[in-house]
Design an enzyme around this catalytic site. Sequence first.
Site, PDB file in Angstrom:
ATOM      1  N   LYS A 180       8.644  -8.678  10.500  1.00 26.97           N
ATOM      2  CA  LYS A 180       8.898  -9.354   9.230  1.00 26.97           C
ATOM      3  C   LYS A 180       7.935 -10.509   8.980  1.00 26.97           C
ATOM      4  CE  LYS A 180      12.621  -7.221   7.564  1.00 26.97           C
ATOM      5  NZ  LYS A 180      12.674  -6.594   6.218  1.00 26.97           N
ATOM      6  N   THR A 219      15.426 -16.168  -0.747  1.00 28.17           N
ATOM      7  CA  THR A 219      15.403 -14.790  -0.269  1.00 28.17           C
ATOM      8  C   THR A 219      16.794 -14.372   0.162  1.00 28.17           C
ATOM      9  OG1 THR A 219      14.234 -13.228   1.183  1.00 28.17           O
ATOM     10  CG2 THR A 219      14.964 -15.281   2.190  1.00 28.17           C
ATOM     11  N   ASN A 237      15.972 -11.505  10.332  1.00 27.33           N
ATOM     12  CA  ASN A 237      14.581 -11.584  10.776  1.00 27.33           C
ATOM     13  C   ASN A 237      13.622 -11.995   9.663  1.00 27.33           C
ATOM     14  OD1 ASN A 237      15.224 -10.966  13.387  1.00 27.33           O
ATOM     15  ND2 ASN A 237      14.658  -8.808  13.253  1.00 27.33           N
ATOM     16  N   GLY A 267      10.675  -1.568   3.421  1.00 27.96           N
ATOM     17  CA  GLY A 267       9.353  -2.185   3.312  1.00 27.96           C
ATOM     18  C   GLY A 267       8.404  -1.751   4.398  1.00 27.96           C
ATOM     19  N   GLU A 326      16.799   6.385  10.136  1.00 29.31           N
ATOM     20  CA  GLU A 326      17.877   5.573   9.567  1.00 29.31           C
ATOM     21  C   GLU A 326      19.118   5.643  10.451  1.00 29.31           C
ATOM     22  OE1 GLU A 326      17.770   5.721   4.872  1.00 29.31           O
ATOM     23  OE2 GLU A 326      17.923   7.748   5.666  1.00 29.31           O
ATOM     24  N   SER A 332      10.508  -2.594  16.174  1.00 31.42           N
ATOM     25  CA  SER A 332      10.331  -3.503  15.042  1.00 31.42           C
ATOM     26  C   SER A 332      10.771  -4.934  15.299  1.00 31.42           C
ATOM     27  CB  SER A 332      11.071  -2.958  13.817  1.00 31.42           C
ATOM     28  OG  SER A 332      12.446  -2.755  14.120  1.00 31.42           O
TER      29      SER A 332
END
Length: 338
Positions: free
Chosen positions: A75, A93, A98, A200, A220, A316
């Site tokens: 991120k 935001t 993260n 994203g 997912e 990630s």
Amino acid sequence: MSTPTTTGRPTTLGTRPTTTHAVAHLPGPADLAIAAARIAPHIVRTPLLPGPRTAACGPRLLLKAEHRQIGGSFKTRGAANAVLALDADRVVTGSSGNHGIALARIARTLGIELTVVLACGAAPAKAAAIRALGAHTVQVGGGVAAREKRARALAETTGAVLVPSSDHPLVIAGQGTVGTELLTDAPDTETVYVPVGGGGLLAGVCLAATGRPVRVVGVEPALTPRYARSLAAGHPVQLPPSNTVADGLRGQRPGRLTYPIIRDRVDDLIAVGEAEILAAAALLRRHGVDAEPSGAVALAGALRAGRREAAVAVVSGGNTAARLHTCIAPTTFQEDSP
């Protein structure tokens, strides 16, 4: 499910939009190169690590180590690209944690006032880390959809710039540098497995893969397969809030920018169950990789697929509760070393 691969869309994105509301164009591959140059002083180029030595993983699996990124996750790339490109003194935001941590680091460095809206069920350690970095937090009672609605309202009423966690062209371009790096470092990669929350990162990797003979597979949580359901329906659909253990991947609806990029380039979407996610995280820990559950989802997808091609799974994030607790002091947040 599987969708045909195309070569993507041409870029029409400018480099300095002033608000998220005015941006209507999709980013393209050229924007990833701009993002890479912009964020280079603020990130580390994360390595490709050998995957776990098990029969299930096979001999040709690599891990893109974004758990080693400054801020503990990928991120930081999108947050840095957006904040550095936008002229804003105040930013709002919505985040699962993260993205908020990443933005808070940049905001503290640049003297920007930041408010982070958190959904019900956000990880307490991540919320504490955001506050320790000097940002304000607001908690809502609903899920990701309620969080995003509140963030938009706050931006409109305060005049702050809204920087979404995924659905913004500058954020997508920044996240896409994960893909350009791994494909540069391992050009023979045949498949990239990417965790999917807001989309994203997957959209960015799809852009990085434009024109390359590489399969892009999104993974997912089975409890919230918003992209698989949307592609099957032919349009974005919204799912109910989810309590998946992968707390960073609880998005309910595809973004208006991420959806068409993913629709036009992703090769497959895989759903993995809660037990598979936890097993993948445990496997990574035994391998010396301290990934949070969201960060283990791509590996869970690679294990489920059972393929033996040259593949990369994106780890990630590594912002586990234990790691965050060791970083947080009463009034400070210790910086990561590159």
